[in-house]
Design an enzyme around this catalytic site. Structure first.
Site, PDB file in Angstrom:
ATOM      1  N   ASP A 167       6.570  -3.730 -10.903  1.00 16.20           N
ATOM      2  CA  ASP A 167       7.258  -4.341  -9.759  1.00 16.20           C
ATOM      3  C   ASP A 167       6.242  -4.602  -8.642  1.00 16.20           C
ATOM      4  O   ASP A 167       5.078  -4.193  -8.742  1.00 16.20           O
ATOM      5  CB  ASP A 167       8.433  -3.467  -9.252  1.00 16.20           C
ATOM      6  CG  ASP A 167       8.023  -2.044  -8.933  1.00 16.20           C
ATOM      7  OD1 ASP A 167       6.875  -1.838  -8.487  1.00 16.20           O
ATOM      8  OD2 ASP A 167       8.837  -1.129  -9.119  1.00 16.20           O
ATOM      9  N   LYS A 190      10.659  -7.580  -9.976  1.00 17.34           N
ATOM     10  CA  LYS A 190      11.896  -6.800 -10.199  1.00 17.34           C
ATOM     11  C   LYS A 190      12.750  -6.855  -8.939  1.00 17.34           C
ATOM     12  O   LYS A 190      12.255  -6.632  -7.845  1.00 17.34           O
ATOM     13  CB  LYS A 190      11.514  -5.344 -10.504  1.00 17.34           C
ATOM     14  CG  LYS A 190      12.686  -4.401 -10.686  1.00 17.34           C
ATOM     15  CD  LYS A 190      12.235  -2.987 -11.040  1.00 17.34           C
ATOM     16  CE  LYS A 190      11.863  -2.176  -9.820  1.00 17.34           C
ATOM     17  NZ  LYS A 190      11.568  -0.760 -10.108  1.00 17.34           N
TER      18      LYS A 190
END
Ligand code: R5P
Length: 302
Positions: A167, A190
């Site tokens: 992420d 993400k």
């Protein structure tokens, strides 16, 4: 003048191993819980003019372990130690380093203030969620990483390897890891549902992972959701193998089973948080972190 090492209850196995590597045994402490769950700590050794290390991972149950750390610190300060150094192999609350929605507390900052209020002289910790937390501390902070343990392993065979950040928050760590190894980097975008804990809304891969061995690098595994979703996506995009490496394994119930049954081929963690036998599974390898922490402590011993 000398040094002593105390440990709370969160990771006594690691604390014992660190003490052993420094030619010591753990100093004696009594930690009891009253029926109403309050904790009481009493050190059972003289610490006057000693340098004292207190080893405690602030892992699940986070609040109990944090409280033990604070009370241990207070007991040692009252015992007139020369210096008191907090050693947090895992720093809980570190992920709450930002206010995401209106009305939220800034937990990482509150926990920092609590720790500092005890009067610790220094803090040693491993793989903080982000660099933002180091900015919260006024006392000197030694920030170690567990990634060198994984680096040695990856270096044995770098063929077709791509490092993947799971992420945006992990991007800086993954980027410097990829640079250290001279390997390409991919990212996963993400999006989390901020109204529901552990819920991920969407994920997207940026970069080429086709026919590659994808190494996802993260700070911590809790439910396993981040890594498992990333692994599905990476395999969908053609990755031939997915290995997930995270320094801390704060597994919640069931994470072991879903990780074992997931498309991740191998999972690497360290023992900053104990991974008990009943939480271990075939795909999991636990790398011992004691030597990294012990050598940082050794530099402070006069
Ligand atoms: C998130 O920002 C962290 O770096 C970890 O990726 C995350 O907290 C891991 O949690 P879980 O295993 O529950 O997805």
């Amino acid at each position: 003048m000398g040094f002593k090492i105390f440990s709370g209850n969160s990771n006594t196995l690691l604390a014992r191993e660190i003490a052993k590597q420094l030619g010591q045994t753990l100093s004696k402490v009594e930690i009891i819980r009253f029926a109403d769950s309050e904790c009481r700590v009493r050190i059972e050794e003289d610490v006057v003019d000693q340098d004292v290390f207190i080893i405690q991972s602030v892992s699940n149950p986070v609040d109990e372990n944090l409280m033990e750390l604070l009370l241990l610190g207070d007991a040692v300060k009252r015992g007139e130690a020369r210096k008191v150094i907090a050693v947090l192999p895992y720093h809980g609350y570190a992920r709450q380093d930002r206010v995401h929605r209106m009305g939220e507390c800034l937990s990482a900052s509150v926990v920092t203030k609590l720790i500092e209020s005890i009067g610790f002289d220094k803090l040693i910790t491993v793989e903080l969620h982000s660099d933002a937390i180091s900015g919260f501390f006024k006392i000197p902070l030694i920030h170690l990483s567990g990634l060198s343990l994984f680096k040695e392993e990856i270096e044995k065979n770098k063929d077709d390897v791509v490092i993947v950040s799971p992420d945006a928050g992990a991007a800086k760590r993954a980027q410097s890891f990829a640079e250290m190894l001279d390997l390409p980097l991919s990212y996963i975008e993400k999006k989390r549902d901020l109204n529901q804990a552990h819920k991920i809304i969407s994920m997207k891969v940026v970069g080429d992972v086709k026919d590659k061995r994808a190494f996802i690098v993260d700070d911590v595994i809790v439910s396993g959701g981040t890594l498992i979703n990333a692994a599905y996506l990476l395999k969908q995009k053609g990755a031939k193998q997915v290995i997930a490496a995270a320094t801390h394994a704060d597994f919640v119930g069931g994470a072991d089973k879903i990780l074992q049954d997931s498309p991740i081929d191998k999972i690497w963690v360290t023992d900053t948080i104990p991974v008990h036998e009943d939480r271990r599974f075939a795909k999991l390898t636990v790398f011992p972190i004691a030597s990294i922490i012990a050598s940082a402590m050794k530099k402070m011993i006069k």
